[in-house]
Motif scaffolding. Structure first.
Motif, PDB file in Angstrom:
ATOM      1  N   VAL A  47      15.826  -2.150 -10.647  1.00  0.00           N
ATOM      2  CA  VAL A  47      15.865  -0.694 -10.446  1.00  0.00           C
ATOM      3  C   VAL A  47      15.854   0.035 -11.794  1.00  0.00           C
ATOM      4  O   VAL A  47      15.078   0.976 -11.996  1.00  0.00           O
ATOM      5  CB  VAL A  47      17.112  -0.301  -9.629  1.00  0.00           C
ATOM      6  CG1 VAL A  47      17.310   1.210  -9.638  1.00  0.00           C
ATOM      7  CG2 VAL A  47      16.979  -0.802  -8.189  1.00  0.00           C
ATOM      8  N   TRP A  48      16.705  -0.394 -12.728  1.00  0.00           N
ATOM      9  CA  TRP A  48      16.775   0.270 -14.027  1.00  0.00           C
ATOM     10  C   TRP A  48      15.472   0.119 -14.812  1.00  0.00           C
ATOM     11  O   TRP A  48      15.026   1.058 -15.473  1.00  0.00           O
ATOM     12  CB  TRP A  48      17.954  -0.285 -14.838  1.00  0.00           C
ATOM     13  CG  TRP A  48      19.241   0.414 -14.534  1.00  0.00           C
ATOM     14  CD1 TRP A  48      20.025   0.265 -13.422  1.00  0.00           C
ATOM     15  CD2 TRP A  48      19.892   1.405 -15.338  1.00  0.00           C
ATOM     16  NE1 TRP A  48      21.120   1.079 -13.484  1.00  0.00           N
ATOM     17  CE2 TRP A  48      21.074   1.792 -14.654  1.00  0.00           C
ATOM     18  CE3 TRP A  48      19.607   1.984 -16.571  1.00  0.00           C
ATOM     19  CZ2 TRP A  48      21.949   2.750 -15.161  1.00  0.00           C
ATOM     20  CZ3 TRP A  48      20.483   2.935 -17.084  1.00  0.00           C
ATOM     21  CH2 TRP A  48      21.635   3.304 -16.385  1.00  0.00           C
ATOM     22  N   SER A  49      14.860  -1.049 -14.759  1.00  0.00           N
ATOM     23  CA  SER A  49      13.602  -1.227 -15.494  1.00  0.00           C
ATOM     24  C   SER A  49      12.481  -0.385 -14.892  1.00  0.00           C
ATOM     25  O   SER A  49      11.555   0.031 -15.604  1.00  0.00           O
ATOM     26  CB  SER A  49      13.204  -2.709 -15.530  1.00  0.00           C
ATOM     27  OG  SER A  49      12.913  -3.194 -14.241  1.00  0.00           O
ATOM     28  N   MET A  51       1.638  -5.538 -15.114  1.00  0.00           N
ATOM     29  CA  MET A  51       1.396  -6.416 -13.967  1.00  0.00           C
ATOM     30  C   MET A  51       0.830  -5.634 -12.780  1.00  0.00           C
ATOM     31  O   MET A  51      -0.359  -5.708 -12.471  1.00  0.00           O
ATOM     32  CB  MET A  51       2.679  -7.144 -13.575  1.00  0.00           C
ATOM     33  CG  MET A  51       2.508  -8.104 -12.405  1.00  0.00           C
ATOM     34  SD  MET A  51       4.088  -8.918 -12.020  1.00  0.00           S
ATOM     35  CE  MET A  51       3.668  -9.757 -10.503  1.00  0.00           C
ATOM     36  N   TRP A  52       1.668  -4.824 -12.127  1.00  0.00           N
ATOM     37  CA  TRP A  52       1.235  -4.211 -10.872  1.00  0.00           C
ATOM     38  C   TRP A  52       0.258  -3.065 -11.071  1.00  0.00           C
ATOM     39  O   TRP A  52      -0.601  -2.816 -10.219  1.00  0.00           O
ATOM     40  CB  TRP A  52       2.437  -3.786 -10.043  1.00  0.00           C
ATOM     41  CG  TRP A  52       3.116  -4.975  -9.454  1.00  0.00           C
ATOM     42  CD1 TRP A  52       4.346  -5.464  -9.756  1.00  0.00           C
ATOM     43  CD2 TRP A  52       2.549  -5.872  -8.490  1.00  0.00           C
ATOM     44  NE1 TRP A  52       4.584  -6.616  -9.037  1.00  0.00           N
ATOM     45  CE2 TRP A  52       3.511  -6.879  -8.253  1.00  0.00           C
ATOM     46  CE3 TRP A  52       1.334  -5.923  -7.811  1.00  0.00           C
ATOM     47  CZ2 TRP A  52       3.282  -7.926  -7.360  1.00  0.00           C
ATOM     48  CZ3 TRP A  52       1.105  -6.960  -6.922  1.00  0.00           C
ATOM     49  CH2 TRP A  52       2.080  -7.952  -6.709  1.00  0.00           C
ATOM     50  N   GLY A  69      10.249  -3.204 -17.748  1.00  0.00           N
ATOM     51  CA  GLY A  69       9.664  -2.208 -16.856  1.00  0.00           C
ATOM     52  C   GLY A  69       8.195  -1.963 -17.151  1.00  0.00           C
ATOM     53  O   GLY A  69       7.369  -1.892 -16.234  1.00  0.00           O
ATOM     54  N   LEU A  70       7.849  -1.862 -18.430  1.00  0.00           N
ATOM     55  CA  LEU A  70       6.456  -1.615 -18.801  1.00  0.00           C
ATOM     56  C   LEU A  70       5.564  -2.808 -18.459  1.00  0.00           C
ATOM     57  O   LEU A  70       4.443  -2.642 -17.959  1.00  0.00           O
ATOM     58  CB  LEU A  70       6.363  -1.294 -20.288  1.00  0.00           C
ATOM     59  CG  LEU A  70       7.019   0.031 -20.726  1.00  0.00           C
ATOM     60  CD1 LEU A  70       6.993   0.168 -22.236  1.00  0.00           C
ATOM     61  CD2 LEU A  70       6.336   1.217 -20.072  1.00  0.00           C
ATOM     62  N   ILE A 128      -0.402 -12.517 -17.536  1.00  0.00           N
ATOM     63  CA  ILE A 128       0.278 -12.624 -18.832  1.00  0.00           C
ATOM     64  C   ILE A 128       1.526 -11.745 -18.840  1.00  0.00           C
ATOM     65  O   ILE A 128       2.585 -12.143 -19.345  1.00  0.00           O
ATOM     66  CB  ILE A 128      -0.686 -12.232 -19.967  1.00  0.00           C
ATOM     67  CG1 ILE A 128      -1.823 -13.257 -20.070  1.00  0.00           C
ATOM     68  CG2 ILE A 128       0.054 -12.128 -21.301  1.00  0.00           C
ATOM     69  CD1 ILE A 128      -2.953 -12.837 -20.989  1.00  0.00           C
ATOM     70  N   SER A 129       1.414 -10.550 -18.263  1.00  0.00           N
ATOM     71  CA  SER A 129       2.558  -9.639 -18.205  1.00  0.00           C
ATOM     72  C   SER A 129       3.681 -10.227 -17.361  1.00  0.00           C
ATOM     73  O   SER A 129       4.865 -10.112 -17.714  1.00  0.00           O
ATOM     74  CB  SER A 129       2.124  -8.288 -17.624  1.00  0.00           C
ATOM     75  OG  SER A 129       1.157  -7.666 -18.444  1.00  0.00           O
ATOM     76  N   TRP A 130       3.337 -10.866 -16.250  1.00  0.00           N
ATOM     77  CA  TRP A 130       4.349 -11.487 -15.389  1.00  0.00           C
ATOM     78  C   TRP A 130       5.065 -12.606 -16.146  1.00  0.00           C
ATOM     79  O   TRP A 130       6.282 -12.769 -16.042  1.00  0.00           O
ATOM     80  CB  TRP A 130       3.695 -12.015 -14.115  1.00  0.00           C
ATOM     81  CG  TRP A 130       4.675 -12.423 -13.056  1.00  0.00           C
ATOM     82  CD1 TRP A 130       6.038 -12.289 -13.084  1.00  0.00           C
ATOM     83  CD2 TRP A 130       4.375 -13.019 -11.790  1.00  0.00           C
ATOM     84  NE1 TRP A 130       6.604 -12.764 -11.915  1.00  0.00           N
ATOM     85  CE2 TRP A 130       5.600 -13.223 -11.119  1.00  0.00           C
ATOM     86  CE3 TRP A 130       3.185 -13.408 -11.176  1.00  0.00           C
ATOM     87  CZ2 TRP A 130       5.665 -13.794  -9.842  1.00  0.00           C
ATOM     88  CZ3 TRP A 130       3.251 -13.968  -9.909  1.00  0.00           C
ATOM     89  CH2 TRP A 130       4.479 -14.156  -9.244  1.00  0.00           C
ATOM     90  N   THR A 131       4.312 -13.373 -16.915  1.00  0.00           N
ATOM     91  CA  THR A 131       4.924 -14.427 -17.727  1.00  0.00           C
ATOM     92  C   THR A 131       5.936 -13.836 -18.705  1.00  0.00           C
ATOM     93  O   THR A 131       7.026 -14.375 -18.912  1.00  0.00           O
ATOM     94  CB  THR A 131       3.840 -15.199 -18.496  1.00  0.00           C
ATOM     95  OG1 THR A 131       2.876 -15.719 -17.561  1.00  0.00           O
ATOM     96  CG2 THR A 131       4.442 -16.355 -19.287  1.00  0.00           C
ATOM     97  N   GLY A 132       5.572 -12.702 -19.315  1.00  0.00           N
ATOM     98  CA  GLY A 132       6.502 -12.022 -20.211  1.00  0.00           C
ATOM     99  C   GLY A 132       7.762 -11.566 -19.500  1.00  0.00           C
ATOM    100  O   GLY A 132       8.877 -11.671 -20.039  1.00  0.00           O
ATOM    101  N   CYS A 133       7.611 -11.077 -18.278  1.00  0.00           N
ATOM    102  CA  CYS A 133       8.779 -10.670 -17.480  1.00  0.00           C
ATOM    103  C   CYS A 133       9.704 -11.857 -17.227  1.00  0.00           C
ATOM    104  O   CYS A 133      10.939 -11.742 -17.337  1.00  0.00           O
ATOM    105  CB  CYS A 133       8.317 -10.086 -16.148  1.00  0.00           C
ATOM    106  SG  CYS A 133       7.510  -8.479 -16.264  1.00  0.00           S
TER     107      CYS A 133
END
Length: 292
Positions: free
Chosen positions: A173-175, A72-73, A65-66, A151-156
């Motif tokens: 939803v939960w994240s 990312m967004w 989620g973070l 980089i954050s998207w890659t982590g996701c």
């Protein structure tokens, strides 16, 4: 991938490309950090009360989620608000595709057949053409923020690949529950740094109609439906097979940025976009990749 799955992973990036225009639309009417906060508030609520928690450790749900919401967004929204064009933002974010593919091969031991490797290489050439020959001046801070988002998207993607959530939409939803409070804190810090005080009425404004339309589109279409289905596709078919299709995002982002905001579109960008499409056509050649 079967035809229906391939069509799905083509349609979703086209929607995501349009989402960059929606973000710019929303950023014109409200603070980008608060737009992120409200987007993920309405992604989480009220569905989190009705959807069973996915089979992923809560710590990883929170980390996703973070990374997804703020890393990312949140960064993308701030970058667009700083003046990054919607089309260019959608292009630079796709550097995550190549980070993800490197990760898939090196760490998850996914093997890409020769034909798919050629398709990815051709798409990469198209990506470089679009980035190198982008003529307009852009803020350096905006470029840095977009690469942080990539980089954050890659982590996701890594979290999804490792933990394989059994309920993709529930996972999104939960994240999303873990995004609103940190973004609200960031907005408060930003306001205090700028004005030396925190005004609740300014911190949590009531969005205009255009702001609400942007938030609803980002929450329902882009996040719940788009990323829920994308998560399912990665789990089912692997990073190497799914991730390259997100290179359609800059093609879509460039088109909608040009069509709606009249963002300049050079001949090299058209050639680069066409090269990306050619690479994805090669990538779609029906061969099987080995996934462990």
């Amino acid at each position: 991938m079967p035809l229906y799955a391939r069509l799905l992973v083509i349609i979703i990036p086209l929607i995501w490309g349009f989402n960059f225009v929606v973000i710019r639309w929303g950023a014109e009417h409200m603070d980008p950090v608060m737009m992120t906060c409200l987007r993920f508030t309405f992604t989480a609520l009220p569905l989190v009360f009705f959807l069973k928690r996915p089979n992923v450790p809560m710590s990883m749900i929170a980390l996703h989620g973070l990374l997804f919401g703020i890393g990312m967004w949140g960064m993308v929204n701030v970058a667009v608000a700083l003046g990054m064009p919607a089309g260019l933002s959608s292009i630079l974010l796709q550097s995550a595709v190549f980070m993800t593919l490197i990760m898939a091969v090196l760490f998850f031991k996914e093997r890409l057949p020769t034909v798919k490797s050629i398709g990815i290489f051709v798409a990469f050439i198209g990506f470089l053409l679009v980035v190198i020959f982008r003529g307009e001046a852009v803020p350096v801070a905006g470029i840095i923020l977009i690469f942080v988002a990539a980089i954050s998207w890659t982590g996701c993607n890594a979290i999804i690949r490792i933990y394989k959530p059994n309920r993709p939409i529930s996972f999104i939803v939960w994240s999303s529950v873990f995004v609103p409070v940190p973004t609200l804190v960031l907005a408060a810090i930003q306001q205090y740094a700028s004005f030396g005080m925190i005004d609740i009425h300014q911190l949590i404004p009531i969005p205009s109609l255009n702001g609400w339309l942007s938030i609803v589109f980002q929450s329902l279409i882009t996040t719940i439906i788009g990323y829920g289905l994308w998560t399912w596709a990665i789990m089912r078919y692997g990073l190497g097979n799914v991730a390259p299709y997100s290179l359609l995002v800059p093609v879509s982002g460039l088109f909608f940025g040009w069509a709606i905001y009249e963002e300049a579109l050079s001949s090299m960008e058209v050639i680069g976009s066409s090269t990306i499409l050619a690479g994805l056509a090669i990538l779609s050649y029906p061969v099987k990749a080995s996934i462990k």
